[in-house]
Design a protein around this motif. Structure first.
Motif, mmCIF file in Angstrom:
data_model
loop_
_atom_site.group_PDB
_atom_site.id
_atom_site.type_symbol
_atom_site.label_atom_id
_atom_site.label_comp_id
_atom_site.label_asym_id
_atom_site.label_seq_id
_atom_site.Cartn_x
_atom_site.Cartn_y
_atom_site.Cartn_z
ATOM 1 N N VAL A 175 0.854 -1.190 0.000
ATOM 2 C CA VAL A 175 0.000 0.000 0.000
ATOM 3 C C VAL A 175 0.888 1.238 0.000
ATOM 4 O O VAL A 175 1.713 1.428 0.897
ATOM 5 N N LYS A 176 0.737 2.086 -1.019
ATOM 6 C CA LYS A 176 1.587 3.272 -1.149
ATOM 7 C C LYS A 176 1.252 4.279 -0.050
ATOM 8 O O LYS A 176 0.100 4.624 0.183
ATOM 9 N N THR A 177 2.297 4.747 0.660
ATOM 10 C CA THR A 177 2.102 5.710 1.748
ATOM 11 C C THR A 177 2.764 7.054 1.476
ATOM 12 O O THR A 177 2.439 8.044 2.137
ATOM 13 N N TYR A 178 3.694 7.108 0.519
ATOM 14 C CA TYR A 178 4.339 8.388 0.194
ATOM 15 C C TYR A 178 4.895 8.315 -1.219
ATOM 16 O O TYR A 178 5.427 7.284 -1.647
ATOM 17 N N GLU A 179 4.803 9.438 -1.938
ATOM 18 C CA GLU A 179 5.437 9.574 -3.248
ATOM 19 C C GLU A 179 5.751 11.034 -3.463
ATOM 20 O O GLU A 179 4.874 11.896 -3.328
ATOM 21 N N GLY A 180 7.023 11.338 -3.775
ATOM 22 C CA GLY A 180 7.388 12.711 -3.986
ATOM 23 C C GLY A 180 8.878 12.899 -4.153
ATOM 24 O O GLY A 180 9.657 11.939 -4.162
ATOM 25 N N PRO A 181 9.317 14.163 -4.256
ATOM 26 C CA PRO A 181 10.731 14.466 -4.472
ATOM 27 C C PRO A 181 11.581 14.051 -3.259
ATOM 28 O O PRO A 181 11.088 13.937 -2.134
ATOM 29 N N ALA A 182 12.876 13.835 -3.512
ATOM 30 C CA ALA A 182 13.803 13.460 -2.437
ATOM 31 C C ALA A 182 15.190 13.973 -2.796
ATOM 32 O O ALA A 182 15.592 13.961 -3.959
ATOM 33 N N ALA A 183 15.894 14.444 -1.761
ATOM 34 C CA ALA A 183 17.263 14.926 -1.956
ATOM 35 C C ALA A 183 18.218 13.751 -1.775
ATOM 36 O O ALA A 183 18.546 13.361 -0.648
ATOM 37 N N VAL A 184 18.625 13.162 -2.883
ATOM 38 C CA VAL A 184 19.502 11.996 -2.835
ATOM 39 C C VAL A 184 20.602 12.154 -3.880
ATOM 40 O O VAL A 184 20.436 12.875 -4.873
ATOM 41 N N PRO A 185 21.752 11.503 -3.685
ATOM 42 C CA PRO A 185 22.830 11.548 -4.677
ATOM 43 C C PRO A 185 22.481 10.661 -5.872
ATOM 44 O O PRO A 185 21.544 9.847 -5.807
ATOM 45 N N PRO A 186 23.187 10.808 -6.979
ATOM 46 C CA PRO A 186 22.929 9.933 -8.135
ATOM 47 C C PRO A 186 23.067 8.462 -7.740
ATOM 48 O O PRO A 186 23.949 8.082 -6.973
ATOM 49 N N GLY A 187 22.180 7.647 -8.287
ATOM 50 C CA GLY A 187 22.164 6.235 -7.940
ATOM 51 C C GLY A 187 20.824 5.863 -7.334
ATOM 52 O O GLY A 187 19.836 6.614 -7.428
ATOM 53 N N THR A 188 20.769 4.717 -6.684
ATOM 54 C CA THR A 188 19.518 4.204 -6.114
ATOM 55 C C THR A 188 19.758 3.693 -4.704
ATOM 56 O O THR A 188 20.791 3.088 -4.422
ATOM 57 N N ARG A 189 18.787 3.955 -3.841
ATOM 58 C CA ARG A 189 18.839 3.458 -2.470
ATOM 59 C C ARG A 189 17.502 2.802 -2.155
ATOM 60 O O ARG A 189 16.445 3.416 -2.286
ATOM 61 N N VAL A 190 17.549 1.519 -1.742
ATOM 62 C CA VAL A 190 16.335 0.765 -1.422
ATOM 63 C C VAL A 190 16.407 0.337 0.038
ATOM 64 O O VAL A 190 17.429 -0.177 0.503
ATOM 65 N N SER A 191 15.292 0.563 0.768
ATOM 66 C CA SER A 191 15.208 0.186 2.173
ATOM 67 C C SER A 191 14.040 -0.772 2.356
ATOM 68 O O SER A 191 12.916 -0.500 1.901
ATOM 69 N N VAL A 192 14.309 -1.911 3.010
ATOM 70 C CA VAL A 192 13.283 -2.917 3.289
ATOM 71 C C VAL A 192 13.214 -3.099 4.799
ATOM 72 O O VAL A 192 14.174 -3.550 5.422
ATOM 73 N N GLU A 193 12.069 -2.751 5.410
ATOM 74 C CA GLU A 193 11.916 -2.852 6.858
ATOM 75 C C GLU A 193 10.849 -3.870 7.219
ATOM 76 O O GLU A 193 9.840 -4.012 6.526
ATOM 77 N N ASN A 194 11.101 -4.565 8.334
ATOM 78 C CA ASN A 194 10.111 -5.495 8.908
ATOM 79 C C ASN A 194 9.575 -6.478 7.867
ATOM 80 O O ASN A 194 8.366 -6.565 7.611
ATOM 81 N N LEU A 195 10.475 -7.225 7.283
ATOM 82 C CA LEU A 195 10.101 -8.192 6.261
ATOM 83 C C LEU A 195 9.137 -9.238 6.848
ATOM 84 O O LEU A 195 9.376 -9.787 7.924
ATOM 85 N N PHE A 196 8.037 -9.486 6.158
ATOM 86 C CA PHE A 196 7.006 -10.454 6.547
ATOM 87 C C PHE A 196 6.319 -10.099 7.872
ATOM 88 O O PHE A 196 5.741 -10.969 8.523
ATOM 89 N N ALA A 197 6.370 -8.840 8.276
ATOM 90 C CA ALA A 197 5.745 -8.461 9.544
ATOM 91 C C ALA A 197 4.245 -8.723 9.523
ATOM 92 O O ALA A 197 3.644 -9.056 10.552
ATOM 93 N N LYS A 198 3.601 -8.569 8.363
ATOM 94 C CA LYS A 198 2.163 -8.804 8.254
ATOM 95 C C LYS A 198 1.849 -10.141 7.583
ATOM 96 O O LYS A 198 0.715 -10.376 7.157
ATOM 97 N N VAL A 199 2.879 -10.977 7.511
ATOM 98 C CA VAL A 199 2.686 -12.343 6.978
ATOM 99 C C VAL A 199 3.263 -13.300 8.014
ATOM 100 O O VAL A 199 4.313 -13.911 7.808
ATOM 101 N N PRO A 200 2.593 -13.433 9.167
ATOM 102 C CA PRO A 200 3.171 -14.224 10.265
ATOM 103 C C PRO A 200 3.431 -15.681 9.898
ATOM 104 O O PRO A 200 4.361 -16.300 10.413
ATOM 105 N N ALA A 201 2.617 -16.225 8.980
ATOM 106 C CA ALA A 201 2.831 -17.626 8.596
ATOM 107 C C ALA A 201 4.194 -17.801 7.944
ATOM 108 O O ALA A 201 4.830 -18.854 8.074
ATOM 109 N N ARG A 202 4.648 -16.771 7.207
ATOM 110 C CA ARG A 202 5.958 -16.856 6.572
ATOM 111 C C ARG A 202 7.080 -16.528 7.558
ATOM 112 O O ARG A 202 8.123 -17.179 7.575
ATOM 113 N N ARG A 203 6.859 -15.523 8.402
ATOM 114 C CA ARG A 203 7.926 -15.077 9.297
ATOM 115 C C ARG A 203 8.288 -16.139 10.337
ATOM 116 O O ARG A 203 9.436 -16.277 10.727
ATOM 117 N N LYS A 204 7.294 -16.915 10.797
ATOM 118 C CA LYS A 204 7.594 -17.882 11.850
ATOM 119 C C LYS A 204 8.454 -19.038 11.346
ATOM 120 O O LYS A 204 9.034 -19.779 12.143
#
Length: 633
Positions: free
Chosen positions: A127-156
Motif C-alpha cells: 500500500v503506497k504511503t508516500y510519493e514525492g521528491p527526495a534529496a539523494v545523490p545519483p544512484g539508487t537506495r532501497v530500504s526494506v523494513e520489517n520483512l514479513f511483519a504482516k505475513v506471520p505464517a511466513r515469518r515464523k
C-alpha cells in the motif's frame, strides 16, 4: 466454484513466495539490480540478520521520477530491449523482484539520475504511503523494513538472526566475488563485516573474501575449448574443508549452485581427496549466452547447459591440469633450513610413537603432526615380537647419496666406506613368546604395510586393518561412553598456551552458539573478538594437537548440518569430528605392541567394524583363499 481474477496485491504476495523466501533472497535481488545498473560501489546495511532492516545503496545509473513507479509494477524491466530472453546478459530480468518485496515489507525506493532530480516512493506491504521528491545523490537506495511483519505464517518459518545473517553474507560474498570491478561493503547491526575495493583481480578478490591462506595454497586455473573458457583458482588437495560450502561457481558472471559443476569438481579431485573432504575452489565459466539457459529457476541459481558433457570435461581437465602443474606442492611447506633443526636419534634409542617427532601431512589444511594414540590405552602391553622400527637418520641426509655395493658371494647389499646408511627395517629379539592367533578374533599383529595397514594373523586367515579408520571409531566410542557416563563429560586437557583460531564472523557465531555443548566434550572456548575463537582446553584424547584444523572443521560442519539435527545427532556429529582429529593417522609407524593393543580394543568395542564415515576398518582373507592363490587347492 467460478473462475476469478486475483487482485494485484495477492498476485504480488504469491510472486513473493517464489522470489522472496528469506532476507537473503530479497538482498540478492536488490544487489543484483545494483550490479546491473552499472554501479562501481554498492553499500549494504542489515539489522537483525535482515529481518528488521535491509538497505542497499549504489552509485549506478539511477531512475527518473517517471521510471520509479513503473519499476514497482509487475513484469516491468529495463533489462530486456527485445523478446530474446535467452540472450540476456544481466543478472535478472523478470521484473518481479521489487513489487514482490514491496508487498511483504515496509519498502522505500529513492533514486536519481545525473540529469534529473531525486524521487522517492514508500509502500507498506503493497500500500503506497508516500510519493514525492527526495534529496539523494545519483544512484539508487532501497530500504526494506520489517520483512514479513504482516505475513506471520511466513515469518515464523524463518531461522535465527545468526542463520539469516550467514545466508545474507554468503549472498554478498558470492556476488562480490563475481564482480571484482565493483566495490562492496556490508554492515550488520552497525558493524562493518565485509569491505572490498573495486579494481581487484579475480584471485585477489577471492582470497580477500575467503582466506588469505588460499592464495598461498592454490593453483591458477586457465583453459579454453572452443568458445567456452574456464578460469579461477583451486586449492591444493591438502588444503581442504569438511563441507562443500567453500566452492564458488560462476557462469557468465552469475553465481550458481549447479550439481553438474559440483560433480565435475569432485571428479577432478578423485583419488586426491578423502570422500569426506572437499576442495576450495572459485571457478568462472564464460560462454556464449545461447549455450546456457539461466532462466530454469526463479532465483536463477541453477542453469542448464546445451552441452553439459563439454562443460564437465572442461572443468575436470582444467582442474587436473592446474593441479598437475602444482607438482609436489603441499600446504605450508617447511622452510629450506628446517631440516637443520632436526636431530639425529641414536640407533639404540627405543622408537615409540608417543615421543617421536615424525612429520606427517594429513588431509587437513594445516598439515599438523599426526596425533598420538592415547598412551593410557596403548602403552607397553608386554607383548613381544618383531619390531618394525626404522634406523633414524637426519632429514638432511638424502637417499640419493647412498651408493650400495653388492657382494656376489653373500648376496648382501652393503654401504661403501663413508656412505650414508639408508633407512631400513631391523628386527629385535622378542622378549617373550608371540601370542597365538587363535586366542583373538582379529589375530595377532605380524607387521605394518605402507605405514597404514596392520597385518595380523588369525586362526582362520589374514586380517588387514586400516589403523586410522579403526582408531577413529575407537576414539568416537570412548567419547560417547564418556558423554553417557556419570559425569556426562569428556575429560579435558588444558593447553599450556591458549590458542587463537581465526575464522570468519559467521563461523565464530556458530561455535559461540554451541559453547555449552562443546564443553561436554572437554573443549573450553571463548569468543576472542568478532573473527576469532580462543581455545583454552581440548579433549584429553586429542593430546593437544591440530587445534586449528579441529575448530575449523567443527565450525563448517555445525554450519552445514546443525539446523536440521536433533541434540543427540549434533552430539554425534561433534564427537565424530573430534574422533577423526584425535585418531592415529595413516603414515604413522606403530610397533607390534601398539598394533596388538589396537586389535584388542577393537574386539571389545561396539561398531568397530566400520569407521565414522561408514568405511570398513578391517577385512579378512581366509586361509583357503590364500591357498587357492598359490594353487594349493
Amino acid at each position: 466454484m467460478s473462475i476469478r481474477r486475483l487482485p494485484d496485491e495477492l498476485i504480488n504476495r504469491i510472486a513473493a513466495g517464489e522470489v522472496v523466501e528469506k532476507p537473503a533472497s530479497a538482498l540478492k535481488e536488490l544487489v543484483e539490480n545494483s550490479v546491473d545498473a552499472g554501479s562501481t560501489q554498492i553499500d549494504i546495511k542489515l539489522s537483525n540478520g535482515g529481518l528488521d532492516l535491509i538497505i542497499v545503496a549504489d552509485n549506478g545509473c539511477g531512475m527518473s521520477a517517471r521510471e520509479i513507479p513503473i519499476a514497482l509494477e509487475r513484469h516491468a524491466t529495463s533489462k530486456l530491449s527485445d523478446d530474446a530472453i535467452e540472450m540476456v546478459a544481466t543478472l535478472g530480468f523478470r521484473g518481479e523482484a521489487l513489487p514482490s518485496i514491496a508487498s511483504v515489507s515496509k519498502f522505500t525506493i529513492e533514486s536519481r539520475t545525473l540529469e534529473s532530480d531525486g524521487y522517492r516512493i514508500t509502500t507498506d506491504h503493497g500500500v503506497k504511503t508516500y510519493e514525492g521528491p527526495a534529496a539523494v545523490p545519483p544512484g539508487t537506495r532501497v530500504s526494506v523494513e520489517n520483512l514479513f511483519a504482516k505475513v506471520p505464517a511466513r515469518r515464523k518459518f524463518l531461522r535465527s538472526k545468526r542463520s539469516e545473517y550467514a545466508a545474507s553474507l554468503d549472498v554478498v560474498r558470492r556476488l562480490a566475488m563475481a564482480r571484482p570491478d565493483i566495490g562492496f561493503s556490508l554492515e550488520h547491526d552497525g558493524r562493518r563485516t565485509l569491505s572490498v575495493q573495486a579494481g581487484m583481480s579475480a584471485p585477489e578478490r577471492v582470497s580477500a573474501l575467503t582466506s588469505d591462506a588460499l592464495a598461498q595454497n592454490s593453483v591458477a586455473v586457465d583453459l579454453q575449448r572452443g568458445n567456452v573458457k574456464l578460469g579461477g583458482i583451486a586449492s591444493l588437495p591438502t588444503f581442504n574443508r569438511g563441507v562443500a560450502d567453500h566452492q564458488f561457481l560462476f557462469v557468465n558472471g552469475r553465481p550458481v549452485k549447479d550439481r553438474l559443476l559440483i560433480g565435475a569438481i569432485r571428479g577432478a579431485y578423485a583419488e586426491m581427496l578423502a570422500r569426506d573432504r572437499h576442495a576450495v575452489v572459485a571457478l568462472f565459466i564464460d560462454m556464449p549466452a545461447d549455450e546456457v539457459d539461466v532462466n530454469v529457476h526463479p532465483a536463477k541459481t541453477e542453469v542448464r547447459f546445451r552441452d553439459p558433457t563439454q562443460v564437465r570435461g572442461l572443468i575436470v581437465s582444467g582442474l587436473r591440469h592446474a593441479l598437475d602443474q602444482g607438482g609436489f606442492r603441499a600446504v605450508q611447506r617447511p622452510a629450506e633450513n628446517a631440516a637443520s633443526n632436526w636431530q639425529v636419534e641414536p640407533i639404540n634409542n627405543q622408537h615409540n610413537i608417543f615421543d617421536q617427532s615424525e612429520h606427517h601431512t594429513s588431509n587437513s589444511p594445516s598439515g599438523q603432526n599426526a596425533l598420538p594414540i592415547d598412551q593410557r590405552q596403548y602403552g607397553n602391553s608386554g607383548e613381544g615380537g618383531l619390531r618394525g622400527d626404522y634406523a633414524p637418520s637426519s632429514l638432511a641426509e638424502r637417499s640419493s647419496d647412498y651408493k650400495p655395493q653388492y657382494d656376489p658371494l653373500t648376496g648382501e647389499i652393503t654401504a661403501g666406506a663413508g656412505d650414508i646408511a639408508p633407512l631400513m627395517g631391523r628386527a629385535e629379539e622378542a622378549n617373550e613368546a608371540v601370542p597365538e592367533g587363535m586366542k583373538h578374533p582379529l589375530g595377532v599383529a605380524r607387521g605394518q604395510v605402507a605405514k597404514t595397514y596392520i597385518i595380523a594373523e588369525a586362526e582362520d586367515g589374514l586380517v588387514i586393518v586400516d589403523q586410522h579408520a579403526a582408531h577413529e571409531r575407537l576414539v568416537l566410542e570412548r567419547m560417547r561412553a564418556a558423554i553417557e557416563g556419570v559425569d556426562s563429560k569428556v575429560a579435558s586437557q588444558a593447553l599450556l598456551l591458549p590458542e587463537v583460531v581465526e575464522l570468519d564472523e559467521v563461523a565464530c557465531d556458530r561455535l559461540e552458539s554451541r559453547f555449552e555443548e562443546l564443553a561436554q566434550f572437554g573443549m573450553e572456548l571463548e569468543r576472542f573478538g568478532p573473527a576469532a575463537i580462543l581455545v583454552r582446553s581440548v579433549p584429553a584424547v586429542l593430546g593437544g594437537g591440530a587445534v586449528q584444523d579441529l575448530i575449523t572443521d567443527l565450525a563448517d560442519e555445525i554450519g552445514a548440518y546443525d539446523e536440521a539435527l536433533s541434540l543427540k545427532e549434533r552430539i554425534d556429529l561433534v564427537a565424530s569430528t573430534m574422533a577423526c582429529h584425535g585418531s592415529v593417522r595413516a603414515g604413522r609407524v606403530l610397533n607390534v605392541a601398539e598394533m596388538n593393543a589396537l586389535l584388542r580394543e577393537m574386539e571389545v568395542t561396539p561398531h568397530s567394524g566400520q569407521c565414522n564415515h561408514g568405511r570398513p576398518t578391517w577385512v579378512k582373507l581366509a586361509l583357503d583363499d590364500v591357498e587357492k592363490l598359490f594353487g594349493r587347492k
